[in-house]
Write a protein that holds these residues in place. Structure first.
Motif, PDB file in Angstrom:
ATOM      1  N   ALA A  47       0.821  -1.218   0.000  1.00  0.00           N
ATOM      2  CA  ALA A  47       0.000   0.000   0.000  1.00  0.00           C
ATOM      3  C   ALA A  47       0.851   1.263   0.000  1.00  0.00           C
ATOM      4  CB  ALA A  47      -0.938   0.000   1.201  1.00  0.00           C
ATOM      5  N   LEU A  48       2.136   1.129   0.241  1.00  0.00           N
ATOM      6  CA  LEU A  48       3.024   2.289   0.182  1.00  0.00           C
ATOM      7  C   LEU A  48       3.059   2.893  -1.228  1.00  0.00           C
ATOM      8  CD1 LEU A  48       5.993   1.093   2.409  1.00  0.00           C
ATOM      9  CD2 LEU A  48       4.231   2.769   2.975  1.00  0.00           C
ATOM     10  N   GLY A  49       2.675   2.108  -2.220  1.00  0.00           N
ATOM     11  CA  GLY A  49       2.594   2.627  -3.581  1.00  0.00           C
ATOM     12  C   GLY A  49       1.610   3.776  -3.712  1.00  0.00           C
ATOM     13  N   TYR A  50       0.642   3.840  -2.809  1.00  0.00           N
ATOM     14  CA  TYR A  50      -0.337   4.936  -2.837  1.00  0.00           C
ATOM     15  C   TYR A  50       0.310   6.282  -2.508  1.00  0.00           C
ATOM     16  CZ  TYR A  50      -4.270   1.781  -3.384  1.00  0.00           C
ATOM     17  OH  TYR A  50      -5.159   0.859  -3.882  1.00  0.00           O
ATOM     18  N   LEU A  51       1.497   6.249  -1.922  1.00  0.00           N
ATOM     19  CA  LEU A  51       2.206   7.506  -1.663  1.00  0.00           C
ATOM     20  C   LEU A  51       2.633   8.161  -2.983  1.00  0.00           C
ATOM     21  CD1 LEU A  51       4.421   6.448   1.364  1.00  0.00           C
ATOM     22  CD2 LEU A  51       2.335   7.828   1.396  1.00  0.00           C
ATOM     23  N   VAL A 111      -2.566   7.010  -7.021  1.00  0.00           N
ATOM     24  CA  VAL A 111      -3.572   5.944  -6.925  1.00  0.00           C
ATOM     25  C   VAL A 111      -3.277   4.804  -7.893  1.00  0.00           C
ATOM     26  CG1 VAL A 111      -6.019   5.401  -7.221  1.00  0.00           C
ATOM     27  CG2 VAL A 111      -5.349   7.515  -6.113  1.00  0.00           C
ATOM     28  N   LYS A 112      -2.835   5.126  -9.086  1.00  0.00           N
ATOM     29  CA  LYS A 112      -2.581   4.074 -10.080  1.00  0.00           C
ATOM     30  C   LYS A 112      -1.452   3.156  -9.633  1.00  0.00           C
ATOM     31  CE  LYS A 112      -1.760   3.284 -14.950  1.00  0.00           C
ATOM     32  NZ  LYS A 112      -1.575   3.866 -16.265  1.00  0.00           N
ATOM     33  N   VAL A 113      -0.340   3.736  -9.203  1.00  0.00           N
ATOM     34  CA  VAL A 113       0.784   2.927  -8.730  1.00  0.00           C
ATOM     35  C   VAL A 113       0.367   2.122  -7.501  1.00  0.00           C
ATOM     36  CG1 VAL A 113       3.103   3.033  -7.719  1.00  0.00           C
ATOM     37  CG2 VAL A 113       2.539   4.469  -9.688  1.00  0.00           C
ATOM     38  N   GLY A 114      -0.352   2.760  -6.580  1.00  0.00           N
ATOM     39  CA  GLY A 114      -0.818   2.062  -5.393  1.00  0.00           C
ATOM     40  C   GLY A 114      -1.709   0.885  -5.719  1.00  0.00           C
ATOM     41  N   SER A 115      -2.619   1.077  -6.662  1.00  0.00           N
ATOM     42  CA  SER A 115      -3.525  -0.007  -7.062  1.00  0.00           C
ATOM     43  C   SER A 115      -2.773  -1.162  -7.698  1.00  0.00           C
ATOM     44  CB  SER A 115      -4.574   0.509  -8.049  1.00  0.00           C
ATOM     45  OG  SER A 115      -5.436   1.403  -7.433  1.00  0.00           O
ATOM     46  N   TYR A 174      -0.799  -2.934  -4.875  1.00  0.00           N
ATOM     47  CA  TYR A 174      -1.704  -3.611  -3.959  1.00  0.00           C
ATOM     48  C   TYR A 174      -2.293  -4.861  -4.617  1.00  0.00           C
ATOM     49  CZ  TYR A 174      -5.413  -4.538  -0.645  1.00  0.00           C
ATOM     50  OH  TYR A 174      -6.236  -5.152   0.265  1.00  0.00           O
ATOM     51  N   ASN A 175      -2.745  -4.707  -5.849  1.00  0.00           N
ATOM     52  CA  ASN A 175      -3.353  -5.848  -6.544  1.00  0.00           C
ATOM     53  C   ASN A 175      -2.336  -6.937  -6.840  1.00  0.00           C
ATOM     54  OD1 ASN A 175      -5.900  -4.743  -6.543  1.00  0.00           O
ATOM     55  ND2 ASN A 175      -5.560  -3.645  -8.440  1.00  0.00           N
ATOM     56  N   LEU A 176      -1.107  -6.537  -7.157  1.00  0.00           N
ATOM     57  CA  LEU A 176      -0.056  -7.522  -7.425  1.00  0.00           C
ATOM     58  C   LEU A 176       0.221  -8.375  -6.186  1.00  0.00           C
ATOM     59  CD1 LEU A 176       2.116  -8.531  -9.441  1.00  0.00           C
ATOM     60  CD2 LEU A 176       3.644  -6.829  -8.435  1.00  0.00           C
ATOM     61  N   PHE A 177       0.258  -7.746  -5.027  1.00  0.00           N
ATOM     62  CA  PHE A 177       0.565  -8.462  -3.799  1.00  0.00           C
ATOM     63  C   PHE A 177      -0.662  -9.075  -3.133  1.00  0.00           C
ATOM     64  CE2 PHE A 177       4.423  -6.096  -4.337  1.00  0.00           C
ATOM     65  CZ  PHE A 177       5.389  -6.942  -3.832  1.00  0.00           C
ATOM     66  N   HIS A 178      -1.844  -8.838  -3.690  1.00  0.00           N
ATOM     67  CA  HIS A 178      -3.059  -9.402  -3.109  1.00  0.00           C
ATOM     68  C   HIS A 178      -3.798 -10.307  -4.093  1.00  0.00           C
ATOM     69  CE1 HIS A 178      -2.189  -6.398  -0.076  1.00  0.00           C
ATOM     70  NE2 HIS A 178      -2.959  -7.106   0.727  1.00  0.00           N
ATOM     71  N   GLY A 238     -13.559  -8.016   4.049  1.00  0.00           N
ATOM     72  CA  GLY A 238     -14.159  -7.132   3.059  1.00  0.00           C
ATOM     73  C   GLY A 238     -13.190  -6.239   2.315  1.00  0.00           C
ATOM     74  N   PHE A 239     -11.896  -6.492   2.452  1.00  0.00           N
ATOM     75  CA  PHE A 239     -10.926  -5.707   1.696  1.00  0.00           C
ATOM     76  C   PHE A 239     -10.653  -6.421   0.388  1.00  0.00           C
ATOM     77  CE2 PHE A 239      -9.701  -4.916   6.204  1.00  0.00           C
ATOM     78  CZ  PHE A 239     -10.156  -3.615   6.250  1.00  0.00           C
ATOM     79  N   GLY A 240     -11.381  -6.009  -0.642  1.00  0.00           N
ATOM     80  CA  GLY A 240     -11.209  -6.642  -1.942  1.00  0.00           C
ATOM     81  C   GLY A 240     -10.148  -5.955  -2.757  1.00  0.00           C
ATOM     82  N   SER A 241     -10.163  -6.241  -4.013  1.00  0.00           N
ATOM     83  CA  SER A 241      -9.201  -5.669  -4.934  1.00  0.00           C
ATOM     84  C   SER A 241      -9.406  -4.163  -5.049  1.00  0.00           C
ATOM     85  CB  SER A 241      -9.377  -6.321  -6.309  1.00  0.00           C
ATOM     86  OG  SER A 241      -8.577  -5.680  -7.243  1.00  0.00           O
ATOM     87  N   SER A 242      -8.319  -3.416  -4.932  1.00  0.00           N
ATOM     88  CA  SER A 242      -8.424  -1.960  -5.067  1.00  0.00           C
ATOM     89  C   SER A 242      -8.630  -1.560  -6.517  1.00  0.00           C
ATOM     90  CB  SER A 242      -7.186  -1.281  -4.495  1.00  0.00           C
ATOM     91  OG  SER A 242      -6.049  -1.643  -5.220  1.00  0.00           O
ATOM     92  N   LEU A 243      -8.433  -2.506  -7.439  1.00  0.00           N
ATOM     93  CA  LEU A 243      -8.657  -2.214  -8.853  1.00  0.00           C
ATOM     94  C   LEU A 243     -10.105  -1.810  -9.091  1.00  0.00           C
ATOM     95  CD1 LEU A 243      -7.538  -2.249 -11.750  1.00  0.00           C
ATOM     96  CD2 LEU A 243      -8.229  -4.637 -11.881  1.00  0.00           C
TER      97      LEU A 243
END
Length: 99
Positions: free
Chosen positions: A14-18, A21-25, A28-32, A70-75
């Motif tokens: 989630a540090l990608g969100y720093l 949003v695109k990089v964070g998503s 996040y999706n890659l690691f989830h 309930g934490f689904g894909s941020s995509l």
């Protein structure tokens, strides 16, 4: 202690969100997704090494817990926010043309 650290470590993505949003998503999706931990588990089986097997299983447990809470894909959230932004932009353009 090590289990708790490993269990929560995929959330470091989630540090990608720093960045934005695109990089964070993407991070996040890659690691989830189950793909990477499944490959790690397969490597553990093929190498007959329990360490990658442990890492992969803990990673899958993390993903499962995220889904359970309930934490689904941020995509999905990212796509939804883009659609809302596009709709709002179109309405603003129409309102400006009506003047």
């Amino acid at each position: 202690m090590a289990f708790a650290v490993l269990l929560l470590s995929p959330d470091l993505s989630a540090l990608g969100y720093l960045q934005n949003v695109k990089v964070g998503s993407v991070f996040y999706n890659l690691f989830h997704t189950y793909t990477i931990p499944a490959v790690i588990i397969l490597c553990g089986f093929l190498m007959e090494n329990s360490f990658p097997l442990m890492i992969g299983l803990i990673w899958i447990a993390h993903i499962g817990m995220d889904r359970m809470f309930g934490f689904g894909s941020s995509l999905i959230l990212w796509i939804t926010s883009i659609i809302i932004w596009l709709i709002g932009r179109k309405k603003l353009k129409l309102a400006n043309n009506a003047r």
